[in-house]
Design a protein around this motif. Structure first.
Motif, PDB file in Angstrom:
ATOM      1  N   SER A 163      -6.581  -1.655  -7.019  1.00  0.00           N
ATOM      2  CA  SER A 163      -7.084  -0.343  -6.663  1.00  0.00           C
ATOM      3  C   SER A 163      -6.557  -0.013  -5.270  1.00  0.00           C
ATOM      4  O   SER A 163      -6.722  -0.800  -4.337  1.00  0.00           O
ATOM      5  CB  SER A 163      -8.616  -0.316  -6.672  1.00  0.00           C
ATOM      6  OG  SER A 163      -9.105   0.986  -6.461  1.00  0.00           O
ATOM      7  N   GLN A 193      -1.071   6.135  -9.459  1.00  0.00           N
ATOM      8  CA  GLN A 193      -1.453   5.746 -10.823  1.00  0.00           C
ATOM      9  C   GLN A 193      -0.232   5.718 -11.746  1.00  0.00           C
ATOM     10  O   GLN A 193      -0.097   4.821 -12.581  1.00  0.00           O
ATOM     11  CB  GLN A 193      -2.514   6.701 -11.349  1.00  0.00           C
ATOM     12  CG  GLN A 193      -3.831   6.590 -10.586  1.00  0.00           C
ATOM     13  CD  GLN A 193      -4.784   7.706 -10.946  1.00  0.00           C
ATOM     14  OE1 GLN A 193      -5.692   7.519 -11.750  1.00  0.00           O
ATOM     15  NE2 GLN A 193      -4.558   8.890 -10.367  1.00  0.00           N
ATOM     16  N   THR A 210      -9.240   4.009  -4.646  1.00  0.00           N
ATOM     17  CA  THR A 210     -10.423   3.774  -3.816  1.00  0.00           C
ATOM     18  C   THR A 210     -10.425   4.760  -2.653  1.00  0.00           C
ATOM     19  O   THR A 210      -9.373   5.030  -2.059  1.00  0.00           O
ATOM     20  CB  THR A 210     -10.427   2.337  -3.266  1.00  0.00           C
ATOM     21  OG1 THR A 210     -10.638   1.412  -4.352  1.00  0.00           O
ATOM     22  CG2 THR A 210     -11.526   2.131  -2.222  1.00  0.00           C
ATOM     23  N   LEU A 259     -10.721  14.846  -6.224  1.00  0.00           N
ATOM     24  CA  LEU A 259     -10.059  13.740  -6.924  1.00  0.00           C
ATOM     25  C   LEU A 259     -10.594  13.517  -8.339  1.00  0.00           C
ATOM     26  O   LEU A 259      -9.961  12.811  -9.137  1.00  0.00           O
ATOM     27  CB  LEU A 259     -10.212  12.444  -6.116  1.00  0.00           C
ATOM     28  CG  LEU A 259      -9.284  12.304  -4.911  1.00  0.00           C
ATOM     29  CD1 LEU A 259      -9.801  11.233  -3.957  1.00  0.00           C
ATOM     30  CD2 LEU A 259      -7.858  11.954  -5.361  1.00  0.00           C
ATOM     31  N   VAL A 318      -8.083  11.313 -10.911  1.00  0.00           N
ATOM     32  CA  VAL A 318      -8.180   9.864 -11.143  1.00  0.00           C
ATOM     33  C   VAL A 318      -8.496   9.602 -12.612  1.00  0.00           C
ATOM     34  O   VAL A 318      -9.613   9.841 -13.078  1.00  0.00           O
ATOM     35  CB  VAL A 318      -9.248   9.221 -10.236  1.00  0.00           C
ATOM     36  CG1 VAL A 318      -9.297   7.714 -10.483  1.00  0.00           C
ATOM     37  CG2 VAL A 318      -8.952   9.504  -8.763  1.00  0.00           C
ATOM     38  N   TYR A 327     -12.116   4.936 -10.615  1.00  0.00           N
ATOM     39  CA  TYR A 327     -12.426   5.647  -9.372  1.00  0.00           C
ATOM     40  C   TYR A 327     -13.503   4.847  -8.649  1.00  0.00           C
ATOM     41  O   TYR A 327     -14.626   4.717  -9.120  1.00  0.00           O
ATOM     42  CB  TYR A 327     -12.913   7.055  -9.705  1.00  0.00           C
ATOM     43  CG  TYR A 327     -13.001   8.030  -8.539  1.00  0.00           C
ATOM     44  CD1 TYR A 327     -12.591   7.699  -7.256  1.00  0.00           C
ATOM     45  CD2 TYR A 327     -13.497   9.306  -8.759  1.00  0.00           C
ATOM     46  CE1 TYR A 327     -12.666   8.610  -6.216  1.00  0.00           C
ATOM     47  CE2 TYR A 327     -13.579  10.243  -7.721  1.00  0.00           C
ATOM     48  CZ  TYR A 327     -13.167   9.882  -6.454  1.00  0.00           C
ATOM     49  OH  TYR A 327     -13.248  10.780  -5.421  1.00  0.00           O
ATOM     50  N   PRO A 356     -18.607   8.048 -10.167  1.00  0.00           N
ATOM     51  CA  PRO A 356     -17.330   7.332 -10.281  1.00  0.00           C
ATOM     52  C   PRO A 356     -17.479   6.097 -11.165  1.00  0.00           C
ATOM     53  O   PRO A 356     -18.590   5.722 -11.552  1.00  0.00           O
ATOM     54  CB  PRO A 356     -17.042   6.935  -8.833  1.00  0.00           C
ATOM     55  CG  PRO A 356     -18.409   6.756  -8.233  1.00  0.00           C
ATOM     56  CD  PRO A 356     -19.244   7.838  -8.858  1.00  0.00           C
TER      57      PRO A 356
END
Length: 237
Positions: free
Chosen positions: A5, A33, A41, A59, A63, A67, A86
């Motif tokens: 992450s 990604q 993170t 975000l 994401v 997340y 998240p």
């Protein structure tokens, strides 16, 4: 394979230093990604000196991996977490003016507080992880809070490893073994780098995830961010 992450706080710091939107935090998160990172993170702080609370919201559609939001569970932070929901929240006992994370929780002294926070996260289907030093009693205390995982605070390991002292990992191995016995998932972070990540991964049984920001972004200045992400992924296999 241990998941990578990437902490993008440093990207936000660079953006904020000049105002405007360069570099574009959302594009960087998307690219990371695409390059293979298995999570993003962020660690918003009350003064928003790097990640802004609005960034955390922006975000959400970006994401598509995991997340992970880190921070001290003050009311403003928890309101944000419960709004976003998240994949994971990592609870860190930062003082408001902390330059960076510098200690794990005293899970015994703060047991009741952590139980309340973690229970609320679980009611909202958010996986929980709590930042701890590699101390057996703190790992045992973490189990009592109901957390899903711990995140081992790895600054001391990184410092010792840089000095050539590979025995500095001993307390981390012992903490990981105890966590495994207690069915706690294990994450790790802080000062992990391309120099030490392979050794750490090879010695920590059932390491699920590492969160890396400062070193990864710094290394990327020389080597390129796509190359660096893939270098980490190779070392984490």
């Amino acid at each position: 394979m241990t998941k990578l992450s990437v902490n993008i706080n440093k990207i936000a710091t660079l953006r904020n230093s000049r105002g405007g939107n360069v570099p574009d935090l959302l594009k960087v998160a998307k690219d990371l990604q695409n390059f293979g990172a298995q999570g993003i993170t962020i660690h918003p702080r009350p003064d928003e000196r790097h990640i802004r609370y609005q960034d955390a919201l922006d975000l959400i559609p970006i994401v598509h991996t995991e997340y992970n939001i880190e921070g001290n569970p003050v009311k403003k932070f928890m309101d944000l977490v419960l709004e976003i929901k998240p994949t994971q929240v990592t609870l860190v006992p930062d003082a408001d003016d902390a330059l960076t994370s510098n200690a794990g929780w005293n899970t015994i002294k703060n047991k009741d507080f952590l139980i309340d926070i973690i229970s609320e996260c679980k009611r909202n289907d958010i996986r929980t992880s709590i930042f701890v030093d590699p101390v057996i009693s703190m790992v045992e205390g973490a189990k009592e809070t109901g957390t899903d995982r711990i995140e081992l605070y790895t600054e001391e390991f990184a410092s010792q490893y840089a000095l050539g002292n590979e025995k500095g990992i001993k307390s981390y191995v012992e903490a990981a073994i105890k966590a495994n016995e207690l069915n706690l998932g294990i994450n790790a972070g802080h000062d992990l780098s391309l120099d030490n990540i392979k050794f750490f991964k090879e010695n920590i049984p059932n390491l699920l995830e590492v969160s890396i920001g400062h070193a990864l972004i710094s290394e990327s200045i020389y080597l390129g961010i796509e190359n660096v992400v893939n270098m980490y992924l190779q070392k984490l296999k």
